[in-house]
Design a protein around this motif. Structure first.
Motif, PDB file in Angstrom:
ATOM      1  N   ILE A 190     -19.194 -15.432  -0.937  1.00  0.00           N
ATOM      2  CA  ILE A 190     -19.830 -16.745  -0.707  1.00  0.00           C
ATOM      3  C   ILE A 190     -18.855 -17.825  -0.471  1.00  0.00           C
ATOM      4  O   ILE A 190     -17.878 -17.758  -1.358  1.00  0.00           O
ATOM      5  CB  ILE A 190     -20.831 -16.681  -1.901  1.00  0.00           C
ATOM      6  N   LEU A 191     -18.848 -18.278   0.589  1.00  0.00           N
ATOM      7  CA  LEU A 191     -17.807 -19.551   0.668  1.00  0.00           C
ATOM      8  C   LEU A 191     -18.499 -20.949  -0.196  1.00  0.00           C
ATOM      9  O   LEU A 191     -19.610 -21.160   0.394  1.00  0.00           O
ATOM     10  CB  LEU A 191     -17.775 -19.973   2.196  1.00  0.00           C
ATOM     11  N   THR A 192     -17.767 -21.047  -1.126  1.00  0.00           N
ATOM     12  CA  THR A 192     -18.147 -22.273  -2.049  1.00  0.00           C
ATOM     13  C   THR A 192     -17.311 -23.300  -1.774  1.00  0.00           C
ATOM     14  O   THR A 192     -16.112 -23.054  -1.375  1.00  0.00           O
ATOM     15  CB  THR A 192     -18.677 -22.014  -3.455  1.00  0.00           C
ATOM     16  N   LEU A 193     -17.362 -24.654  -2.143  1.00  0.00           N
ATOM     17  CA  LEU A 193     -16.218 -25.583  -2.373  1.00  0.00           C
ATOM     18  C   LEU A 193     -15.355 -25.114  -3.286  1.00  0.00           C
ATOM     19  O   LEU A 193     -14.009 -25.412  -3.009  1.00  0.00           O
ATOM     20  CB  LEU A 193     -17.061 -27.022  -2.848  1.00  0.00           C
ATOM     21  N   ASP A 194     -15.715 -24.372  -4.395  1.00  0.00           N
ATOM     22  CA  ASP A 194     -14.793 -24.111  -5.396  1.00  0.00           C
ATOM     23  C   ASP A 194     -13.807 -23.307  -4.804  1.00  0.00           C
ATOM     24  O   ASP A 194     -12.366 -23.035  -4.895  1.00  0.00           O
ATOM     25  CB  ASP A 194     -15.392 -23.454  -6.579  1.00  0.00           C
ATOM     26  N   ASN A 195     -14.298 -22.110  -3.934  1.00  0.00           N
ATOM     27  CA  ASN A 195     -13.279 -21.130  -3.472  1.00  0.00           C
ATOM     28  C   ASN A 195     -12.469 -21.763  -2.441  1.00  0.00           C
ATOM     29  O   ASN A 195     -11.232 -21.480  -2.125  1.00  0.00           O
ATOM     30  CB  ASN A 195     -14.245 -20.004  -2.639  1.00  0.00           C
ATOM     31  N   LEU A 196     -12.965 -22.631  -1.653  1.00  0.00           N
ATOM     32  CA  LEU A 196     -12.262 -23.302  -0.587  1.00  0.00           C
ATOM     33  C   LEU A 196     -11.183 -24.295  -1.302  1.00  0.00           C
ATOM     34  O   LEU A 196     -10.042 -24.165  -0.693  1.00  0.00           O
ATOM     35  CB  LEU A 196     -13.250 -24.194   0.171  1.00  0.00           C
ATOM     36  N   ALA A 197     -11.455 -25.001  -2.153  1.00  0.00           N
ATOM     37  CA  ALA A 197     -10.427 -25.895  -3.047  1.00  0.00           C
ATOM     38  C   ALA A 197      -9.501 -25.071  -3.641  1.00  0.00           C
ATOM     39  O   ALA A 197      -8.222 -25.164  -3.445  1.00  0.00           O
ATOM     40  CB  ALA A 197     -10.963 -26.646  -4.122  1.00  0.00           C
ATOM     41  N   SER A 198      -9.843 -23.950  -4.080  1.00  0.00           N
ATOM     42  CA  SER A 198      -8.935 -22.745  -4.871  1.00  0.00           C
ATOM     43  C   SER A 198      -7.871 -22.314  -3.766  1.00  0.00           C
ATOM     44  O   SER A 198      -6.494 -22.275  -3.880  1.00  0.00           O
ATOM     45  CB  SER A 198      -9.480 -21.820  -5.635  1.00  0.00           C
TER      46      SER A 198
END
Length: 54
Positions: free
Chosen positions: A4-12
């Motif tokens: 799942i692409l989330t903002l947390d994953n993207l920022a990390s």
């Protein structure tokens, strides 16, 4: 399992892939500046400032 692409994953991922190498490069640039032979006289003079009596 589907990722799942989330903002947390993207920022990390952004921090890991872009900012870490940038900060490592800045760190090495500062180290190179500090040990560059041309800057030795200025650093030696600054090191003597607390010992001067005026």
């Amino acid at each position: 399992m589907k990722a799942i692409l989330t903002l947390d994953n993207l920022a990390s991922g952004l921090v890991t892939t872009i900012w870490t190498p940038v900060f490592v490069a800045i760190f090495f640039a500062i180290i190179a500046y500090a040990f560059w032979p041309r800057n030795k006289a200025a650093f030696d003079e600054a090191a003597q400032l607390p010992l001067r009596e005026e």
